[in-house]
Scaffold this motif. Structure first.
Motif, PDB file in Angstrom:
ATOM      1  N   ALA A  16     -30.942  17.409 -32.187  1.00 16.73           N
ATOM      2  CA  ALA A  16     -29.957  17.465 -33.275  1.00 16.73           C
ATOM      3  C   ALA A  16     -29.006  16.277 -33.193  1.00 16.73           C
ATOM      4  O   ALA A  16     -28.604  15.700 -34.207  1.00 16.73           O
ATOM      5  CB  ALA A  16     -29.179  18.773 -33.199  1.00 16.73           C
ATOM      6  N   ASN A  17     -28.665  15.889 -31.970  1.00 15.67           N
ATOM      7  CA  ASN A  17     -27.767  14.762 -31.753  1.00 15.67           C
ATOM      8  C   ASN A  17     -28.380  13.454 -32.278  1.00 15.67           C
ATOM      9  O   ASN A  17     -27.731  12.664 -32.960  1.00 15.67           O
ATOM     10  CB  ASN A  17     -27.470  14.672 -30.251  1.00 15.67           C
ATOM     11  CG  ASN A  17     -26.710  13.429 -29.865  1.00 15.67           C
ATOM     12  OD1 ASN A  17     -27.257  12.512 -29.272  1.00 15.67           O
ATOM     13  ND2 ASN A  17     -25.444  13.372 -30.210  1.00 15.67           N
ATOM     14  N   LEU A  18     -29.675  13.260 -31.981  1.00 16.19           N
ATOM     15  CA  LEU A  18     -30.351  12.032 -32.433  1.00 16.19           C
ATOM     16  C   LEU A  18     -30.467  12.020 -33.961  1.00 16.19           C
ATOM     17  O   LEU A  18     -30.298  10.981 -34.598  1.00 16.19           O
ATOM     18  CB  LEU A  18     -31.737  11.914 -31.788  1.00 16.19           C
ATOM     19  CG  LEU A  18     -31.725  11.729 -30.258  1.00 16.19           C
ATOM     20  CD1 LEU A  18     -33.135  11.723 -29.698  1.00 16.19           C
ATOM     21  CD2 LEU A  18     -31.010  10.437 -29.876  1.00 16.19           C
ATOM     22  N   ILE A  19     -30.755  13.204 -34.540  1.00 21.30           N
ATOM     23  CA  ILE A  19     -30.820  13.301 -36.006  1.00 21.30           C
ATOM     24  C   ILE A  19     -29.436  13.000 -36.601  1.00 21.30           C
ATOM     25  O   ILE A  19     -29.310  12.226 -37.561  1.00 21.30           O
ATOM     26  CB  ILE A  19     -31.289  14.721 -36.448  1.00 21.30           C
ATOM     27  CG1 ILE A  19     -32.715  14.990 -35.979  1.00 21.30           C
ATOM     28  CG2 ILE A  19     -31.173  14.910 -37.966  1.00 21.30           C
ATOM     29  CD1 ILE A  19     -33.785  14.181 -36.677  1.00 21.30           C
ATOM     30  N   GLY A  20     -28.392  13.587 -35.992  1.00 18.73           N
ATOM     31  CA  GLY A  20     -27.021  13.327 -36.456  1.00 18.73           C
ATOM     32  C   GLY A  20     -26.690  11.843 -36.386  1.00 18.73           C
ATOM     33  O   GLY A  20     -26.028  11.306 -37.257  1.00 18.73           O
ATOM     34  N   GLY A  21     -27.221  11.188 -35.362  1.00 21.89           N
ATOM     35  CA  GLY A  21     -26.945   9.761 -35.166  1.00 21.89           C
ATOM     36  C   GLY A  21     -27.498   8.857 -36.245  1.00 21.89           C
ATOM     37  O   GLY A  21     -27.026   7.736 -36.431  1.00 21.89           O
ATOM     38  N   ILE A  22     -28.506   9.329 -36.984  1.00 20.15           N
ATOM     39  CA  ILE A  22     -29.053   8.479 -38.065  1.00 20.15           C
ATOM     40  C   ILE A  22     -28.852   9.101 -39.454  1.00 20.15           C
ATOM     41  O   ILE A  22     -29.174   8.475 -40.459  1.00 20.15           O
ATOM     42  CB  ILE A  22     -30.553   8.129 -37.836  1.00 20.15           C
ATOM     43  CG1 ILE A  22     -31.384   9.392 -37.606  1.00 20.15           C
ATOM     44  CG2 ILE A  22     -30.728   7.148 -36.699  1.00 20.15           C
ATOM     45  CD1 ILE A  22     -32.887   9.134 -37.602  1.00 20.15           C
ATOM     46  N   THR A  23     -28.287  10.322 -39.482  1.00 23.50           N
ATOM     47  CA  THR A  23     -28.101  11.004 -40.774  1.00 23.50           C
ATOM     48  C   THR A  23     -27.298  10.202 -41.814  1.00 23.50           C
ATOM     49  O   THR A  23     -27.716  10.150 -42.975  1.00 23.50           O
ATOM     50  CB  THR A  23     -27.457  12.395 -40.563  1.00 23.50           C
ATOM     51  OG1 THR A  23     -28.414  13.220 -39.922  1.00 23.50           O
ATOM     52  CG2 THR A  23     -27.027  13.046 -41.865  1.00 23.50           C
ATOM     53  N   PRO A  24     -26.178   9.563 -41.455  1.00 18.49           N
ATOM     54  CA  PRO A  24     -25.427   8.861 -42.501  1.00 18.49           C
ATOM     55  C   PRO A  24     -26.272   7.838 -43.264  1.00 18.49           C
ATOM     56  O   PRO A  24     -26.013   7.567 -44.437  1.00 18.49           O
ATOM     57  CB  PRO A  24     -24.289   8.185 -41.727  1.00 18.49           C
ATOM     58  CG  PRO A  24     -24.078   9.068 -40.551  1.00 18.49           C
ATOM     59  CD  PRO A  24     -25.463   9.517 -40.159  1.00 18.49           C
ATOM     60  N   ASP A  25     -27.306   7.287 -42.627  1.00 16.29           N
ATOM     61  CA  ASP A  25     -28.119   6.268 -43.302  1.00 16.29           C
ATOM     62  C   ASP A  25     -29.181   6.849 -44.232  1.00 16.29           C
ATOM     63  O   ASP A  25     -30.041   6.107 -44.715  1.00 16.29           O
ATOM     64  CB  ASP A  25     -28.746   5.315 -42.278  1.00 16.29           C
ATOM     65  CG  ASP A  25     -27.733   4.299 -41.774  1.00 16.29           C
ATOM     66  OD1 ASP A  25     -26.635   4.203 -42.375  1.00 16.29           O
ATOM     67  OD2 ASP A  25     -28.011   3.612 -40.783  1.00 16.29           O
ATOM     68  N   ILE A  26     -29.123   8.157 -44.527  1.00 18.58           N
ATOM     69  CA  ILE A  26     -30.068   8.672 -45.539  1.00 18.58           C
ATOM     70  C   ILE A  26     -29.695   8.141 -46.926  1.00 18.58           C
ATOM     71  O   ILE A  26     -30.432   8.317 -47.876  1.00 18.58           O
ATOM     72  CB  ILE A  26     -30.161  10.215 -45.587  1.00 18.58           C
ATOM     73  CG1 ILE A  26     -28.827  10.840 -45.976  1.00 18.58           C
ATOM     74  CG2 ILE A  26     -30.679  10.801 -44.297  1.00 18.58           C
ATOM     75  CD1 ILE A  26     -28.981  12.304 -46.331  1.00 18.58           C
ATOM     76  N   MET A  50     -23.357  12.318 -35.480  1.00 25.57           N
ATOM     77  CA  MET A  50     -22.956  11.763 -36.775  1.00 25.57           C
ATOM     78  C   MET A  50     -21.639  10.992 -36.646  1.00 25.57           C
ATOM     79  O   MET A  50     -21.486   9.907 -37.206  1.00 25.57           O
ATOM     80  CB  MET A  50     -22.835  12.895 -37.800  1.00 25.57           C
ATOM     81  CG  MET A  50     -22.698  12.367 -39.198  1.00 25.57           C
ATOM     82  SD  MET A  50     -23.037  13.570 -40.470  1.00 25.57           S
ATOM     83  CE  MET A  50     -22.436  12.632 -41.881  1.00 25.57           C
ATOM     84  N   PHE A  51     -20.704  11.550 -35.872  1.00 30.39           N
ATOM     85  CA  PHE A  51     -19.415  10.872 -35.684  1.00 30.39           C
ATOM     86  C   PHE A  51     -19.614   9.523 -34.981  1.00 30.39           C
ATOM     87  O   PHE A  51     -19.001   8.518 -35.351  1.00 30.39           O
ATOM     88  CB  PHE A  51     -18.469  11.773 -34.880  1.00 30.39           C
ATOM     89  CG  PHE A  51     -17.099  11.199 -34.711  1.00 30.39           C
ATOM     90  CD1 PHE A  51     -16.229  11.126 -35.788  1.00 30.39           C
ATOM     91  CD2 PHE A  51     -16.672  10.714 -33.483  1.00 30.39           C
ATOM     92  CE1 PHE A  51     -14.959  10.577 -35.639  1.00 30.39           C
ATOM     93  CE2 PHE A  51     -15.410  10.163 -33.327  1.00 30.39           C
ATOM     94  CZ  PHE A  51     -14.550  10.097 -34.404  1.00 30.39           C
TER      95      PHE A  51
END
Ligand SMILES: [Zn+2]
Length: 192
Positions: A37-47, A119-120
């Motif tokens: 979830a952390n890795l997904i959060g780390g790239i989520t803003p770039d969707i 994400m943060f």
């Protein structure tokens, strides 16, 4: 920043928070899903970027990426702000509550925090780039650090590859070596 740097930054932030605040016992499945979830959060803003790794690997990803790009107001807009952090935090919470019955042994609060930390960390890293990000939307001002634009980083150029990325790696090495005994203690007593 590139997805590689964002993922490293996300996992760095998660590791530091986890080692410094291991309040409760955590199951191994929670830990593994939290890292994911952390890795997904780390790239989520770039969707909001049609060329993001999020979309590249999907068969119709290019088109979905374009749709999200329009919906989120273009690159570095809502998903790169506190408003977006709250919005995606809410969506992530809904998703976790929905899938919790399938994996009842997983602590979804920890998974949620891991996503949010990822994400943060993305927003913090993008603040260091030339463009900056609109932290305080709807106030449409992009904020970057350091205040002088010429001192900031251009995504994908050598300062990111040869300074930011190695510094993050070095920070990890230093942190885990420095907290070695604490980590051993966590592994033996807190992870079940
Ligand atoms: Zn970004």
């Amino acid at each position: 920043m590139t997805a590689r740097t964002h993922d490293l930054a996300a996992i760095t932030a998660l590791g530091i928070v986890f080692v410094l605040m291991p309040e409760q016992v955590i199951t191994l499945s929670t830990l593994l899903i939290a890292v994911f979830a952390n890795l997904i959060g780390g790239i989520t803003p770039d969707i909001d970027q049609p060329t993001a790794p999020f979309w590249r690997n999907l068969p119709v990803g290019k088109y979905l990426g374009k749709i999200f790009d329009k919906m989120l107001g273009g690159h570095r807009f809502i998903s790169h702000s506190i408003l977006g952090l709250a919005l995606f935090g809410y969506l992530c919470h809904l998703l976790l509550v929905f899938i919790h019955p399938i994996m009842p042994s997983v602590n979804i609060t920890i998974v949620w925090w891991a996503f949010m930390i990822g994400m943060f960390s993305h927003l913090v890293m993008d603040t260091l780039t030339k463009e900056g990000i609109p932290w305080f939307l709807p106030i449409p001002v992009k904020i970057g650090l350091p205040p002088m634009k010429s001192w900031r980083i251009t995504t994908g150029t050598w300062p990111e590859t040869w300074v930011v990325f190695p510094l993050l790696l070095a920070l990890n090495v230093w942190f885990y070596m420095h907290h070695y005994h604490q980590i051993l203690h966590i592994i033996h007593t807190k992870i079940i």
